[in-house]
Write a protein that holds these residues in place. Structure first.
Motif, short mmCIF file in Angstrom:
data_model
loop_
_atom_site.label_atom_id
_atom_site.label_comp_id
_atom_site.label_asym_id
_atom_site.label_seq_id
_atom_site.Cartn_x
_atom_site.Cartn_y
_atom_site.Cartn_z
N ALA A 294 0.83 -1.21 0.00
CA ALA A 294 0.00 0.00 0.00
C ALA A 294 0.86 1.26 0.00
O ALA A 294 0.52 2.25 -0.64
CB ALA A 294 -0.93 -0.01 1.21
N HIS A 298 -0.05 3.76 -2.83
CA HIS A 298 -1.17 4.59 -2.38
C HIS A 298 -1.30 5.89 -3.17
O HIS A 298 -2.39 6.44 -3.30
CB HIS A 298 -1.08 4.87 -0.88
N LYS A 346 -8.01 -1.98 0.07
CA LYS A 346 -8.82 -1.32 1.10
C LYS A 346 -8.02 -0.25 1.82
O LYS A 346 -8.53 0.85 2.12
CB LYS A 346 -9.34 -2.36 2.10
N ILE A 347 -6.75 -0.54 2.12
CA ILE A 347 -5.89 0.46 2.76
C ILE A 347 -5.76 1.69 1.87
O ILE A 347 -5.88 2.84 2.33
CB ILE A 347 -4.49 -0.13 3.05
N GLU A 350 -8.88 3.82 1.71
CA GLU A 350 -9.25 4.51 2.95
C GLU A 350 -8.16 5.43 3.49
O GLU A 350 -8.35 6.05 4.54
CB GLU A 350 -9.60 3.46 4.02
N HIS A 351 -7.03 5.56 2.79
CA HIS A 351 -5.90 6.24 3.42
C HIS A 351 -6.08 7.75 3.55
O HIS A 351 -5.28 8.41 4.23
CB HIS A 351 -4.58 5.89 2.71
N ILE A 369 -13.27 2.80 9.89
CA ILE A 369 -12.05 2.62 9.10
C ILE A 369 -11.41 1.29 9.53
O ILE A 369 -11.32 0.99 10.72
CB ILE A 369 -11.06 3.78 9.34
N SER A 370 -10.97 0.47 8.59
CA SER A 370 -10.41 -0.84 8.91
C SER A 370 -9.12 -0.68 9.72
O SER A 370 -8.39 0.31 9.56
CB SER A 370 -10.14 -1.64 7.64
N SER A 373 -5.90 0.05 7.83
CA SER A 373 -5.95 1.41 7.28
C SER A 373 -5.63 2.42 8.36
O SER A 373 -4.95 3.42 8.10
CB SER A 373 -7.34 1.69 6.69
N CYS A 374 -6.11 2.17 9.58
CA CYS A 374 -5.80 3.06 10.71
C CYS A 374 -4.29 3.09 10.96
O CYS A 374 -3.71 4.16 11.19
CB CYS A 374 -6.53 2.60 11.97
#
Length: 427
Positions: A294, A298, A346-347, A350-351, A369-370, A373-374
């Motif tokens: 990621a 990203h 997903k990361i 949601e970043h 937020i997963s 990702s957090c």
């Protein structure tokens, strides 16, 4: 040291796989075998197979890889239900809980009156410690006397400790409040020994490609050498995965040749996330492979430009919506050959979310937020702060203190708590 702090047990140590096999043959059966996989002369797989054929003693395997990577362990859980695989870097609490579950009746815990203390072999304490702690010796049941006070800023006097050792005292008791410092000293000592003689360079190769990393800056803010070592291994493995896809390989090589802001920014996120990941007790190998992928992807639309520090100001980087394509575009560049693509996507998607629900594109909050990702979001926030402030630890602590209320809720909470420990926010 960790096991003897909680259990009354004896240990036999082997320097390599063949020595372990000889111990099992001549000194066994044991109650438990703990083994690394990569060892001189014979690996952990050979030790396991020999043990399985002789005593089938409960076996804990440590490795930075996956259990399924090693063919010798195809029946690992079937041959003995007490067998356990633990990823590296390992988590102390996970090791203790594993052993407690293995031997709830046969492994005697320390006496109840010692709940205040942690038992430490005096020879180990003399060898490893460099921090002040409250140290006691046991005179009789329920009776302890303090021999070292924690008020001093100096390390314990080795002559005093040797005096007690010469008198036949083999065990000391550390106030539990100080045991974490004792273990950090031990880790630092062993790591320094392992890395002795290695050249400390700011340039490193991953999959044959050179990168520049500020390792000294990472050490200064609290990311230890062993975490960096394991992260380097995972970064290299991740890039090798990229190279399985020719289109991704060419794009990635082109991106890395720029050696601009985007490259350094991505790498720094990985090292920060690794420190937090280890402290938070996640599965390091699995989690960090997703985080590393990621990190590189990203902001993948920037790969087509020279996102260098010369023109990309750090203020602009803080607000990437002015510069970057939407996260969905970046996620679309992920190589389809990778098994971890769904979690990694997903990361990336949601970043740009934030714990207060004021991010984008979905305005998720800290509870929706997963978790990975957090971890990524908090690591990226720390990364921007470090770059702006030239790795100044005090400025980083100030920043983390300012965001505590926002980032210590929901799925961010355990990662922020890990930051408090790593970056010593209480000091």
């Amino acid at each position: 040291m960790i096991l003897e702090s909680e259990f009354n047990c004896d240990f036999f140590r082997a320097a390599n796989g063949n020595e372990a096999i000889e111990l099992i043959k001549n000194q066994g059966p044991f109650d438990l075998i703990i083994s690394d996989y990569k060892m001189p002369e014979a690996n952990g797989g050979k030790v396991f197979l020999f043990n399985k054929s002789l005593h089938n003693t409960p076996f804990i395997l440590f490795s930075g890889g996956f259990l399924q990577d090693f063919s010798e362990f195809s029946d690992f859980y079937q041959v003995n239900p007490h067998n356990k695989f633990l990823g590296k870097p390992f988590n102390e609490e996970e090791l203790l809980e594993t052993v407690k579950k293995m031997f709830p009746a046969t492994t005697a815990p320390l006496e109840k009156d010692q709940e205040k203390f942690v038992k430490v072999n005096l020879r180990h304490y003399i060898l490893y410690t460099s921090s002040a702690a409250e140290v006691y010796i046991k005179l009789a049941q329920d009776k302890f006397t303090k021999i070292i006070d924690s008020n001093t800023v100096d390390a314990p006097e080795k002559d005093l400790l040797m005096h007690y050792l010469d008198k036949g005292i083999e065990t000391v008791y550390i106030d539990r409040r100080y045991f974490n410092s004792v273990m950090k000293d031990a880790f630092a000592h062993l790591q320094e020994k392992l890395l002795a003689g290695r050249k400390k360079d700011s340039r490193i190769e991953f999959a044959g490609m050179p990168f520049k990393v500020c390792f000294e800056g990472l050490n200064e803010i609290g990311i230890p050498e062993f975490t960096i070592e394991y992260t380097n291994k995972i970064i290299s493995e991740t890039i090798h995965e990229f190279f399985k896809d020719e289109e991704t390989k060419e794009r990635f090589r082109s991106y890395c040749s720029l050696q601009g802001f985007a490259v350094g920014h991505s790498l720094l996120i990985m090292y920060i996330a690794a420190g937090i990941c280890h402290e938070a007790g996640l599965n390091f190998q699995n989690s960090m492979k997703k985080i590393c992928t990621a990190s590189f992807f990203h902001d993948y639309p920037l790969f087509e430009t020279d996102a260098s520090e010369d023109w990309l100001s750090l203020d602009q980087a803080k607000y990437p919506d002015h510069l970057f394509n939407p996260p969905a575009v970046a996620a679309s560049f992920l190589p389809k050959t990778m098994e971890i693509i769904e979690d990694t996507a997903k990361i990336i998607l949601e970043h740009h979310e934030r714990p207060g629900g004021n991010g984008y594109p979905k305005k998720l909050n800290s509870y929706s937020i997963s978790p990975l990702s957090c971890l990524f979001i908090l690591s990226e926030e720390i990364t921007f702060n470090l770059i702006r402030n030239d790795f100044d630890p005090e400025r980083l602590r100030d920043f983390l203190g300012n965001i505590k209320e926002e980032y210590s809720s929901g799925n961010f909470s355990k990662f922020y708590k890990a930051c408090e420990s790593i970056f010593e926010l209480s000091t």
